[in-house]
Scaffold this motif. Structure first.
Motif, PDB file in Angstrom:
ATOM      1  N   ARG A 293       0.810  -1.217   0.000  1.00  0.00           N
ATOM      2  CA  ARG A 293       0.000   0.000   0.000  1.00  0.00           C
ATOM      3  C   ARG A 293       0.840   1.261   0.000  1.00  0.00           C
ATOM      4  O   ARG A 293       1.651   1.451   0.904  1.00  0.00           O
ATOM      5  CB  ARG A 293      -0.891   0.034   1.247  1.00  0.00           C
ATOM      6  N   CYS A 294       0.605   2.114  -0.971  1.00  0.00           N
ATOM      7  CA  CYS A 294       1.221   3.434  -0.965  1.00  0.00           C
ATOM      8  C   CYS A 294       0.657   4.200   0.228  1.00  0.00           C
ATOM      9  O   CYS A 294      -0.540   4.134   0.506  1.00  0.00           O
ATOM     10  CB  CYS A 294       0.863   4.151  -2.253  1.00  0.00           C
ATOM     11  N   THR A 295       1.537   4.908   0.963  1.00  0.00           N
ATOM     12  CA  THR A 295       1.047   5.605   2.157  1.00  0.00           C
ATOM     13  C   THR A 295       0.330   6.901   1.813  1.00  0.00           C
ATOM     14  O   THR A 295      -0.195   7.561   2.698  1.00  0.00           O
ATOM     15  CB  THR A 295       2.195   5.912   3.131  1.00  0.00           C
ATOM     16  N   HIS A 296       0.317   7.282   0.542  1.00  0.00           N
ATOM     17  CA  HIS A 296      -0.425   8.495   0.178  1.00  0.00           C
ATOM     18  C   HIS A 296      -1.922   8.210   0.204  1.00  0.00           C
ATOM     19  O   HIS A 296      -2.616   8.643   1.117  1.00  0.00           O
ATOM     20  CB  HIS A 296       0.027   8.996  -1.206  1.00  0.00           C
ATOM     21  N   LEU A 297      -2.416   7.469  -0.775  1.00  0.00           N
ATOM     22  CA  LEU A 297      -3.848   7.181  -0.786  1.00  0.00           C
ATOM     23  C   LEU A 297      -4.165   5.720  -1.084  1.00  0.00           C
ATOM     24  O   LEU A 297      -5.258   5.394  -1.540  1.00  0.00           O
ATOM     25  CB  LEU A 297      -4.572   8.093  -1.778  1.00  0.00           C
ATOM     26  N   GLY A 298      -3.186   4.843  -0.837  1.00  0.00           N
ATOM     27  CA  GLY A 298      -3.521   3.421  -0.811  1.00  0.00           C
ATOM     28  C   GLY A 298      -3.465   2.634  -2.098  1.00  0.00           C
ATOM     29  O   GLY A 298      -3.941   1.508  -2.144  1.00  0.00           O
ATOM     30  N   CYS A 299      -2.903   3.173  -3.168  1.00  0.00           N
ATOM     31  CA  CYS A 299      -2.748   2.359  -4.374  1.00  0.00           C
ATOM     32  C   CYS A 299      -1.654   1.310  -4.144  1.00  0.00           C
ATOM     33  O   CYS A 299      -0.908   1.398  -3.184  1.00  0.00           O
ATOM     34  CB  CYS A 299      -2.382   3.228  -5.570  1.00  0.00           C
ATOM     35  N   SER A 300      -1.571   0.339  -5.034  1.00  0.00           N
ATOM     36  CA  SER A 300      -0.522  -0.678  -4.920  1.00  0.00           C
ATOM     37  C   SER A 300       0.733  -0.216  -5.637  1.00  0.00           C
ATOM     38  O   SER A 300       0.686   0.116  -6.821  1.00  0.00           O
ATOM     39  CB  SER A 300      -0.995  -1.989  -5.534  1.00  0.00           C
TER      40      SER A 300
ATOM     41  N   ILE B 102       7.466   2.476  -7.287  1.00  0.00           N
ATOM     42  CA  ILE B 102       6.746   3.621  -7.827  1.00  0.00           C
ATOM     43  C   ILE B 102       5.257   3.384  -7.695  1.00  0.00           C
ATOM     44  O   ILE B 102       4.763   2.272  -7.923  1.00  0.00           O
ATOM     45  CB  ILE B 102       7.120   3.854  -9.299  1.00  0.00           C
ATOM     46  N   CYS B 103       4.535   4.435  -7.267  1.00  0.00           N
ATOM     47  CA  CYS B 103       3.089   4.326  -7.168  1.00  0.00           C
ATOM     48  C   CYS B 103       2.481   4.904  -8.439  1.00  0.00           C
ATOM     49  O   CYS B 103       2.782   6.021  -8.815  1.00  0.00           O
ATOM     50  CB  CYS B 103       2.577   5.086  -5.956  1.00  0.00           C
ATOM     51  N   PRO B 104       1.621   4.131  -9.120  1.00  0.00           N
ATOM     52  CA  PRO B 104       1.078   4.604 -10.390  1.00  0.00           C
ATOM     53  C   PRO B 104       0.039   5.714 -10.221  1.00  0.00           C
ATOM     54  O   PRO B 104      -0.305   6.356 -11.189  1.00  0.00           O
ATOM     55  CB  PRO B 104       0.434   3.354 -10.986  1.00  0.00           C
ATOM     56  N   CYS B 105      -0.456   5.915  -9.008  1.00  0.00           N
ATOM     57  CA  CYS B 105      -1.589   6.838  -8.881  1.00  0.00           C
ATOM     58  C   CYS B 105      -1.167   8.301  -8.907  1.00  0.00           C
ATOM     59  O   CYS B 105      -1.699   9.086  -9.665  1.00  0.00           O
ATOM     60  CB  CYS B 105      -2.387   6.518  -7.635  1.00  0.00           C
ATOM     61  N   HIS B 106      -0.225   8.698  -8.046  1.00  0.00           N
ATOM     62  CA  HIS B 106       0.214  10.095  -8.086  1.00  0.00           C
ATOM     63  C   HIS B 106       1.735  10.168  -8.044  1.00  0.00           C
ATOM     64  O   HIS B 106       2.314  11.111  -7.522  1.00  0.00           O
ATOM     65  CB  HIS B 106      -0.398  10.901  -6.943  1.00  0.00           C
ATOM     66  N   SER B 107       2.343   9.120  -8.550  1.00  0.00           N
ATOM     67  CA  SER B 107       3.794   8.994  -8.717  1.00  0.00           C
ATOM     68  C   SER B 107       4.647   9.278  -7.478  1.00  0.00           C
ATOM     69  O   SER B 107       5.686   9.908  -7.560  1.00  0.00           O
ATOM     70  CB  SER B 107       4.293   9.801  -9.918  1.00  0.00           C
ATOM     71  N   SER B 108       4.227   8.779  -6.342  1.00  0.00           N
ATOM     72  CA  SER B 108       5.136   8.749  -5.193  1.00  0.00           C
ATOM     73  C   SER B 108       6.191   7.685  -5.462  1.00  0.00           C
ATOM     74  O   SER B 108       5.926   6.725  -6.185  1.00  0.00           O
ATOM     75  CB  SER B 108       4.396   8.356  -3.917  1.00  0.00           C
ATOM     76  N   ALA B 109       7.394   7.863  -4.876  1.00  0.00           N
ATOM     77  CA  ALA B 109       8.408   6.831  -5.049  1.00  0.00           C
ATOM     78  C   ALA B 109       9.011   6.501  -3.692  1.00  0.00           C
ATOM     79  O   ALA B 109       9.109   7.356  -2.807  1.00  0.00           O
ATOM     80  CB  ALA B 109       9.482   7.305  -6.007  1.00  0.00           C
TER      81      ALA B 109
END
Ligand code: FES
Lengths: 420, 176
Positions: free
Chosen positions: B102-109, B120-127
């Motif tokens: 889980r990405c700690t921003h908003l929970g994408c994989s 890399i998170c595909p939702c808002h490009s956190s790394a």
């Protein structure tokens, strides 16, 4: 049946109120769409199974094995989309003709509640197919709740019934979508219509002459039937040519790139890219909603005159405010995306200051400048000023939504629509 | 002049100081009170009904997943365990950590990008780095992780207990 329908109307109405361009028939269209939603919704319930393991397959079955299954689903989907758009247009029409004041103030509030209900209905319906689109859009939107201070995490767990989307989320969304919200909607819509009648019908322009009264049958009913037929024809055409979206079955281990919110939340999602979640998803939307709710209660001097955009001056100021807002919003989006990254520039500050309070203050400063050097010199009355504020918010909202839908591609980076 | 005089002469209207409760008023109040009470009770029952049945996310310790032998994982490598929803990441120094998807921003994989050596998170490009530390906003917290136990070289991950953290610390690693 016919007489029930006719009882919604008085026997006679003023001639001016049946002019099509007075209301564009928007309220009536919304009512018809609600009826269509209920009929198709009930039909869908005969096949849909609200359990994560079966939901997706039940939709596949509906699509592939049931006669007209896809068609009914499409109508339900598109009438939901139409309903939201038409309710929104209705809301804008009512605002710009000033039909929210005096005796109509409560009805304005009810209308706002109805608009929110329609959004919630669309949103809860979005999860039900349990496909990738649904799963991730709902994951992201509900996670936003977790950013509320203090109770955020608890509230989020309460709404989705656990840490992640699970069987009980689906079941409660199902209950809300097919029982709670539709019932509330019906009750409030009925009251909403009744209050229009009580306020003396549709708001029309004030004239010195005695209004001409004409019988409802056939004058109004004839027009209503035509509008209804055209609407139904348009809806069926859409349902034949465009299928309601359905991706692969939900996969909790794989997120799509990009994961976009449903289109009516695209504006909020765009805000989320620029502001700290606390601001993007709570402070700003809450501020806007409170402003909208307050509009009818601001004590205006003049009587409502039912004229579009109030006056000549109102028209001009609305136009230039819209332009200002559009340009400002676009510049802000681009600047913030590429150059002015507040989080990084002001990195020692906590995120809600650097990426919340600071940009918001800058925005307010720009707005003050606009007020001081444009709105104030042309001396608007209160009604026209409120209109300018409304236009500013509306334009910014539309630009944000369009950006989110058409200009965000892979990794949610800015691109052009043809590259998505 | 005359007017003021008139005012003085005006007799004061005496309002009755005691509000007399007649029977109708009394019953009206009682009914209202009872109605309110009933409404409250209903609201209470509804809330209790709705929230007591919700499947609570009670952490279930002891949900162990056997990931394999420690030596089978190369240092500086990431292995996905999609069934357990974690990545087993072995650091350069040989330490293990089981990172949540889980990405700690908003929970994408998040997805592991081998070439860039980051998640890399595909939702808002956190790394995120291989130890879970944030490399790129909007995420502001390091990835959550599950406790790793290593006994006799066999790696077990407890997927019943999710640990949240703000940033990476050395003691979050386990060594064989
Ligand atoms: S959910 Fe991962 S960056 Fe937003």
């Amino acid at each position: 049946m016919g007489s029930v329908f006719l009882h919604l109307h008085p026997k006679r109405v003023t001639e001016a109120s049946v002019q099509f361009n007075r209301t564009f028939g928007l309220g009536g269209m919304a009512a018809l769409l609600i009826v269509i939603q209920i009929i198709t919704g009930v039909l869908l319930r005969f096949y849909y199974a609200p359990y994560p393991a079966e939901a997706y397959n039940s939709i596949l079955f509906l699509k592939n094995q049931v006669l007209f299954g896809q068609f009914i689903r499409n109508i339900h989907y598109w009438s939901g989309v139409f309903l939201l758009m038409i309710a929104f247009l209705h809301f804008i029409r009512v605002f710009f003709t000033g039909a929210y004041r005096d005796i109509r103030n409560i009805n304005w509030l009810l209308g706002l509640v109805l608009l929110i209900l329609v959004v919630l209905l669309n949103f809860t319906g979005y999860l039900l197919p349990w496909d990738q689109l649904a799963y991730w859009a709902i994951t992201v939107s509900t996670n936003i709740i977790g950013y509320l201070p203090f109770a955020g995490e608890t509230l989020r767990t309460m709404i989705i019934g656990g840490k992640e989307l699970n069987a009980s989320t689906l079941q409660s969304f199902y209950a809300f979508h097919t029982a709670v919200f539709p019932l509330l909607l019906l009750l409030i819509v009925t009251y909403h219509f009744w209050r229009v009648r009580k306020a003396g019908g549709i708001l029309t322009q004030h004239t010195s002459e005695e209004p001409v009264m004409i019988p409802v049958v056939p004058n109004l009913v004839f027009k209503e039937v035509i509008v209804a037929l055209v609407l139904v024809a348009a809806l069926f055409t859409f349902a034949v040519f465009f299928n309601a979206p359905l991706l692969e079955k939900a996969n909790p281990t794989f997120s799509m790139n990009p994961t976009k919110a449903p289109w009516y939340f695209a504006g909020v999602q765009e805000l989320l890219i620029h502001f700290n979640p606390l601001f993007a998803a709570f402070i700003i939307p809450f501020g806007v909603l409170s402003f909208l709710a307050l509009i009818p209660f601001l004590q205006y001097q003049e009587l409502p005159n039912g004229i579009w955009f109030i006056s000549e001056k109102g028209q001009h100021s609305a136009k230039s405010t819209a332009k200002f807002s559009a340009v400002l919003t676009i510049i802000c989006i681009v600047l913030n995306q590429y150059i002015l990254k507040f989080e990084i520039l002001l990195s020692p500050l906590p995120a809600f200051v650097s990426n919340g309070i600071v940009p918001l203050l800058i925005l307010f400063l720009l707005l003050t400048v606009f007020y001081r050097f444009y709105l104030k010199p042309i001396k608007l009355n209160k009604e026209e000023l409120v209109q300018a504020a409304f236009v500013f918010i509306l334009t910014a909202f539309i630009i944000l939504t369009l950006t989110g839908i058409f200009f965000r591609g892979k990794d949610m980076e800015l691109t052009f629509p043809w590259n998505i | 002049m005359k007017k003021t005089q008139d005012k003085r002469v005006q007799p004061k209207v005496k309002s009755s100081p005691l509000k007399v409760f007649n029977r109708r008023d009394f019953f009206n109040t009682v009914w209202k009170g009872l109605g309110l009470l009933a409404a409250f009770e209903m609201a209470g029952i509804f809330t209790a009904y709705l929230f007591s049945g919700k499947r609570k996310s009670i952490p279930e310790p002891g949900q162990l997943i056997e990931a394999g032998l420690a030596e089978s994982f190369a240092p500086n490598s990431v292995t996905p365990f999609m069934g357990g929803r974690f990545y087993l990441a072995r650091q350069k120094d040989g330490g293990f950590i089981a990172l949540s998807l889980r990405c700690t921003h908003l929970g994408c994989s998040i997805a592991w990008e081998e070439k860039q050596n980051r998640f890399i998170c595909p939702c808002h490009s956190s790394a995120f780095a291989i130890n879970g530390e944030v490399l790129n906003p909007p995420a502001s917290r390091a990835l959550d992780f599950y406790p790793v136990m290593i006994d006799n070289g066999l790696i077990k991950v407890d997927i019943g207990t999710l640990k949240e953290r703000n940033s990476f610390r050395k003691d979050q690693l386990q060594y064989a």
